[in-house]
Enzyme design. Structure first.
Site, PDB file in Angstrom:
ATOM      1  N   PRO A 268       0.821  -1.212   0.000  1.00 16.90           N
ATOM      2  CA  PRO A 268       0.000   0.000   0.000  1.00 16.90           C
ATOM      3  C   PRO A 268       0.855   1.262   0.000  1.00 16.90           C
ATOM      4  O   PRO A 268       0.369   2.342  -0.333  1.00 16.90           O
ATOM      5  CB  PRO A 268      -0.799  -0.094   1.314  1.00 16.90           C
TER       6      PRO A 268
ATOM      7  N   GLU B 243       1.240  -8.699   8.722  1.00 17.36           N
ATOM      8  CA  GLU B 243       1.305  -7.236   8.884  1.00 17.36           C
ATOM      9  C   GLU B 243       2.243  -6.593   7.857  1.00 17.36           C
ATOM     10  O   GLU B 243       2.303  -5.370   7.736  1.00 17.36           O
ATOM     11  CB  GLU B 243       1.771  -6.867  10.295  1.00 17.36           C
TER      12      GLU B 243
ATOM     13  N   ARG C 263      -0.749  -8.533 -21.409  1.00 22.17           N
ATOM     14  CA  ARG C 263      -1.680  -8.351 -22.532  1.00 22.17           C
ATOM     15  C   ARG C 263      -1.185  -7.303 -23.527  1.00 22.17           C
ATOM     16  O   ARG C 263      -1.721  -7.183 -24.621  1.00 22.17           O
ATOM     17  CB  ARG C 263      -3.095  -8.059 -22.035  1.00 22.17           C
TER      18      ARG C 263
ATOM     19  N   ASP D  85      -8.144   0.427 -25.919  1.00 29.82           N
ATOM     20  CA  ASP D  85      -8.653   0.332 -24.546  1.00 29.82           C
ATOM     21  C   ASP D  85      -8.572   1.679 -23.834  1.00 29.82           C
ATOM     22  O   ASP D  85      -7.804   2.554 -24.235  1.00 29.82           O
ATOM     23  CB  ASP D  85      -7.827  -0.692 -23.751  1.00 29.82           C
TER      24      ASP D  85
HETATM   25  N1  SAM Z   1       0.128  -3.495   7.579  1.00 25.70           N
HETATM   26  C1  SAM Z   1       0.131  -3.155   6.204  1.00 25.70           C
HETATM   27  C2  SAM Z   1      -0.333  -1.727   6.041  1.00 25.70           C
HETATM   28  O1  SAM Z   1      -1.181  -1.282   6.805  1.00 25.70           O
HETATM   29  O2  SAM Z   1       0.122  -1.034   5.096  1.00 25.70           O
HETATM   30  C3  SAM Z   1      -0.806  -4.039   5.404  1.00 25.70           C
HETATM   31  C4  SAM Z   1      -0.333  -5.429   5.266  1.00 25.70           C
HETATM   32  S1  SAM Z   1      -1.365  -6.374   4.203  1.00 25.70           S
HETATM   33  C5  SAM Z   1      -2.480  -7.121   5.310  1.00 25.70           C
HETATM   34  C6  SAM Z   1      -0.347  -7.707   3.674  1.00 25.70           C
HETATM   35  C7  SAM Z   1       0.318  -7.521   2.318  1.00 25.70           C
HETATM   36  O3  SAM Z   1      -0.665  -7.318   1.332  1.00 25.70           O
HETATM   37  C8  SAM Z   1       1.235  -6.335   2.170  1.00 25.70           C
HETATM   38  O4  SAM Z   1       2.505  -6.602   2.724  1.00 25.70           O
HETATM   39  C9  SAM Z   1       1.283  -6.157   0.675  1.00 25.70           C
HETATM   40  O5  SAM Z   1       2.232  -7.038   0.077  1.00 25.70           O
HETATM   41  C10 SAM Z   1      -0.113  -6.587   0.267  1.00 25.70           C
HETATM   42  N2  SAM Z   1      -1.009  -5.442  -0.001  1.00 25.70           N
HETATM   43  C11 SAM Z   1      -1.988  -4.996   0.791  1.00 25.70           C
HETATM   44  N3  SAM Z   1      -2.618  -3.952   0.254  1.00 25.70           N
HETATM   45  C12 SAM Z   1      -2.039  -3.725  -0.933  1.00 25.70           C
HETATM   46  C13 SAM Z   1      -2.248  -2.762  -1.971  1.00 25.70           C
HETATM   47  N4  SAM Z   1      -3.172  -1.820  -1.872  1.00 25.70           N
HETATM   48  N5  SAM Z   1      -1.469  -2.839  -3.063  1.00 25.70           N
HETATM   49  C14 SAM Z   1      -0.504  -3.781  -3.176  1.00 25.70           C
HETATM   50  N6  SAM Z   1      -0.251  -4.707  -2.223  1.00 25.70           N
HETATM   51  C15 SAM Z   1      -1.008  -4.689  -1.112  1.00 25.70           C
END
Ligand code: SAM
Length: 259
Positions: A97, A124, A162, A177
């Site tokens: 994120p 986490e 793609r 697209d």
């Molecule tokens: N504790 C983290 C935070 O609040 O930013 C979230 C961890 S999430 C439960 C577990 C994993 O999901 C992350 O380490 C990441 O690899 C992936 N992930 C979660 N949200 C994402 C997003 N919006 N884009 C890309 N990967 C995401």
């Protein structure tokens, strides 16, 4: 193009490797996807990949060492396979994120490369020391939290694959697209197919006319209307980039007045 996914759930790769456009292209060898499980790079009986966070707090954190060993093994494998060279190694990309949000222009950029090593977090997240040492780039799918990086990685890969030459039957279809330069970055126009009348709703007459220029003009108008209604920011971007013609502006004016 080759992607390497570091994931606790390698089975999830089947979604792309075995289905649809990406699956057919994978079978034809136009791209490859290799999954690497960090558990295979542990040395204890339980194949531990996570531990409690220092400082307390909920959940678990993925440990740095199994991920680092996975990256090293992948780099060696890519070198041996001749996909990478000592002076051109694939970037290590963490789905997170905290990353820049993925978009179509980035997908086009990736399509010109040789792939990447994608790291999928769980729990986490990942020990920051691994990120500091190994990760070149972080990519997000948007402002929401997923349970893991796998779906985000697969979405990213699909958006890139793609665009590779030969993957789509009709290369032009990707160009037409949404978000693409051929549409000056606007949304695609609506599509219709048989039957001509479906539950009393008819196909727009222009699309049945066989008149290419009129059909093109209709599609542009629809694209402008839809984008103005749903994503006015994209209309602004197109305008700022000089992508709107006088006819486009007239069409948007008429739409404004009709409101
Ligand atoms: N504790 C983290 C935070 O609040 O930013 C979230 C961890 S999430 C439960 C577990 C994993 O999901 C992350 O380490 C990441 O690899 C992936 N992930 C979660 N949200 C994402 C997003 N919006 N884009 C890309 N990967 C995401």
């Amino acid at each position: 193009m080759r992607f390497d996914l570091i994931t606790l759930f390698p089975d999830m790769c089947a979604a792309l490797r075995e289905h649809g456009v990406s699956g057919r292209a994978h079978q034809r060898g136009l791209w490859t996807l290799h999954a690497w499980n960090p558990r295979d790079f542990t040395h204890d009986a339980h194949r531990t990949v996570d531990d409690r966070p220092f400082g307390g707090g909920p959940g678990m954190v993925m440990m740095a060492e199994p991920l680092a060993l996975a990256v090293q093994a992948i780099r060696a494998d890519r070198l041996q396979a001749g996909v990478d060279s000592p002076d051109q190694v694939a970037p290590v990309v963490l789905l997170s994120p905290a990353g820049q949000v993925h978009h179509q222009a980035q997908a086009r950029g990736w399509a010109g490369g040789t792939g990447a090593i994608l790291v999928c977090g769980r729990y986490e997240g990942i020990d920051q020391r691994f990120i500091d040492h190994y990760v070149d780039q972080q990519v997000s799918l948007g402002d929401f939290v997923l349970s893991g990086g796998e779906l985000a990685a697969l979405v990213l890969i699909d958006s890139v694959v793609r665009l590779l030459p030969g993957v789509l039957h009709d290369a032009e279809s990707a160009e037409q697209d949404s978000f693409n330069p051929a549409l000056t970055g606007l949304l695609d126009s609506p599509h219709y197919t048989r039957p001509e009348v479906w539950r009393d709703q008819v196909v727009p007459e222009t699309l049945l006319s066989g008149h290419h220029a009129r059909i093109q003009a209709w599609r542009r108008q629809q694209s402008l209307h839809l984008t103005q209604a749903e994503r006015p920011d994209l209309v602004e971007q197109a305008r700022a980039a000089g992508g709107l013609s006088r006819q486009d502006e007239a069409c948007l004016d008429a739409l404004d007045k009709a409101r």
